[in-house]
Design an enzyme around this catalytic site. Structure first.
Site, mmCIF file in Angstrom:
data_model
loop_
_atom_site.group_PDB
_atom_site.id
_atom_site.type_symbol
_atom_site.label_atom_id
_atom_site.label_comp_id
_atom_site.label_asym_id
_atom_site.label_seq_id
_atom_site.Cartn_x
_atom_site.Cartn_y
_atom_site.Cartn_z
ATOM 1 C CB SER A 137 -8.329 -0.450 5.081
ATOM 2 O OG SER A 137 -9.053 0.711 5.415
ATOM 3 C CB SER A 178 -7.890 2.954 2.815
ATOM 4 O OG SER A 178 -7.156 2.232 3.797
ATOM 5 C CE LYS A 224 -3.959 1.621 2.807
ATOM 6 N NZ LYS A 224 -4.783 1.209 3.971
#
Length: 586
Positions: A251, A227, A152
């Protein structure tokens, strides 16, 4: 006099140019291969979901002609252990493996906008170093030698931006690696890219001004989730063997659900979390709700392969980690105890009633498990404190006034994403007294929730332990863009620090539509009312869900992370009709 453009516009253009330059010309898709509807960055942020064509792009890497037959085999044939073995035994070079995945990641990005920082050049250089070491010494560089992985955008990598979609943080490269990155590299893994996230890292649809919106490769009408949405899209398209995200409200699990892959949110302290850019004040996670890092993968076996290497070493890399043990697959069967594996069914959180297809998939999995040898299925009564968890988690997430993030956004003239408008505003920070009272309430909830893991027998005063529970990931199917509703089914298990994973079961079918049939259960409150709009035929065409992945969430008690893997393995084997191996029993 013409108004001056906001400062972020020029920075976003520079960032897009930098990203494009990192993709070799020979890896670029011909224009006719990219489906219509790949809107510009600015359009992708504001366009409504009805503007998108109903189209998926999962097959394009295989049909576009950019990947050779061998690269297709490399990126599709193997699981983690199989691919590493091919490299360590000399049948494949790390360089050709990494090149295949980098090329596929480049293709995936051109179709979904999943990347923020392609690291192809440095990844290929690292792969060549691994090949040289293996040739010189005859030994691999760690148990994940040559494995292509991705992270990420928030994870720091030395010399690379961690802009998290904010123009104020662009072109400010990190000066050191995150501990997880160092750990992965020590194991021989090769980080090939960083992936897209939402503005503020606080929405469940990955969209920002720097990189635009990540599209779901299964169907661009559906959200890719957030996310860790970019990671979910990249892993789903086989542009990375394993991706690493973070989870404070869901997420990791939400993108896994949205893209039909496996997500694993461990307990706090199992995977190094530090060394990230959050756009928040430093130390916030130490006093509020503790986010965790974990993997997304295409199989339970790949999650096992990764966690088996990370968990025993995490304490050597992360100051936020604890000593951990993860049994090697070869000895799992030897640890089996002479009793059934007990799985509880938790049908609702008592706050938002699951929509009919979610209840149906939960019942289907429960019925399958009831016919699975070695598995006992029990119903879990709704714990009285469970409906309180979502609000408590939300208050602990928002303990500050929000000014740090909003200052960054406003400093460059950025607008909030459409979903955030009206939802995010400057507030009032909690006092120490208020925070202490919230943490005291949390402790009370934790104590009460402990009862969920024991079942009293009328024939005996001895409590019997529940090994795992299954429940919804969300109370609705994969929704259209910016329509993800209730986060309580995922944030609750961060509040409680229970490890939780996602197992895909099947696709949404015609029989799940129930056209003309409305929900009859009474509305429980505002969250429940909002959730009904995703099923009310006046506010949604239910046919939009056809073909979307339906998944279940699997949860185990705090620090029982390996038990979560075992439970996911049992459930996955059962729903895929493969039966349960003896090593899957406790």
């Amino acid at each position: 006099m013409a108004s001056q453009e906001p400062r972020y516009v020029a920075i976003a253009q520079r960032k897009q140019a930098q990203l494009a330059a990192a993709i070799p010309a020979e890896w670029r898709l011909p224009a006719h291969v990219i489906p219509e509807g790949m809107l510009s960055i600015s359009e992708s942020i504001t366009v409504g979901p009805k503007e998108y064509q109903r189209v998926g792009v999962m097959d394009i890497p295989r049909t576009c002609g950019l990947l050779t037959a061998k690269e297709l085999e490399i990126t599709e044939k193997y699981d983690v252990r199989g691919l590493v073995e091919e490299m360590t035994e000399g049948r494949l070079k790390a360089e050709e493996v990494v090149r295949g995945f980098c090329k596929r990641a480049a293709v995936a990005h051109q179709l979904t906008r999943c990347l923020t920082e392609p690291l192809f050049d440095r990844a290929l250089q690292r792969a060549r170093e691994l090949d040289d070491h293996l040739q010189r010494t005859g030994t691999p560089v760690g148990p994940l030698h040559g494995l292509p992985v991705s992270v990420k955008d928030s994870f720091n990598i030395e010399g690379v931006d961690s802009s998290i979609g904010l123009s104020a943080l662009a072109f400010k490269p990190a000066t050191a690696n995150a501990p997880l990155v160092d750990l992965l590299q020590s194991l021989g893994a090769v980080v090939i890219a960083k992936t897209n996230i939402p503005q503020t890292l606080a929405t469940l649809d990955s969209c920002n001004h720097l990189f635009g919106r990540t599209l779901n490769p299964l169907n661009r009408q559906w959200t890719a989730g957030g996310s860790t949405g970019g990671e979910g899209a990249l892993v789903a398209m086989r542009g990375s063997m394993v991706g690493f995200g973070t989870d404070i409200g869901g997420s990791i699990r939400v993108p896994a659900m949205c893209q039909g892959i496996y997500g694993f949110k461990p307990s706090d302290g199992r995977v190094p979390y530090g060394g990230q850019e959050s756009g928040q004040m430093d130390g916030k996670g130490r006093i509020g709700l503790q986010p965790v890092a974990g993997p997304l993968a295409r199989s339970v076996a790949d999650i096992n392969a990764i966690m088996a290497e990370i968990v025993p070493r995490a304490e050597l890399f992360g100051e936020d980690c604890i000593p951990g043990y993860w049994p090697a697959p070869s000895v799992s069967g030897a640890l089996s105890a002479p009793r059934n594996f007990t799985i509880g069914i938790l049908k609702t959180d008592g706050l938002v009633t699951p929509l009919p297809p979610i209840t149906r998939i939960l019942n289907e999995v429960a019925n399958t498990l009831r016919h699975t040898p070695g598995v006992e299925v029990v119903d879990i009564p709704l714990p009285s404190v469970l409906p309180k968890c979502q609000a408590l988690a939300g208050r602990l997430m928002g303990l500050d006034d929000g000014s740090h993030m909003l200052d960054l956004i406003e400093s460059m003239g950025e607008d909030l994403m459409p979903w955030l408008q009206g939802r995010m505003k400057r507030g009032k920070a909690l006092t120490v007294d208020q925070l202490a009272k919230l943490q005291a309430q949390r402790a009370e909830v934790e104590r009460e929730m402990m009862k969920m893991w024991t079942l009293s027998s009328q024939a005996s005063s001895v409590a019997r332990r529940v090994d795992a529970i299954i429940c919804p990931v969300a109370p609705h199917p994969v929704p259209e863009l910016d329509r993800y509703n209730a986060v309580g089914y995922t944030s609750t298990f961060v509040l409680l620090d229970y490890p939780a994973g996602v197992v895909p079961v099947r696709a949404f079918a015609e029989s799940d539509l129930e056209i003309g049939r409305a929900m009859e259960e009474p509305v429980l409150g505002s969250w429940d009312k909002a959730n009904r709009k995703l099923w009310d035929e006046k506010t949604v065409d239910r046919r939009v869900y056809l073909g979307s992945p339906l998944s279940v969430q699997v949860v185990t008690p705090k620090q029982h992370d390996h038990q979560l893997f075992r439970a996911m393995e049992i459930i996955d084997r059962a729903v895929q009709g493969r039966g349960v191996s003896s090593s899957a029993k406790l």
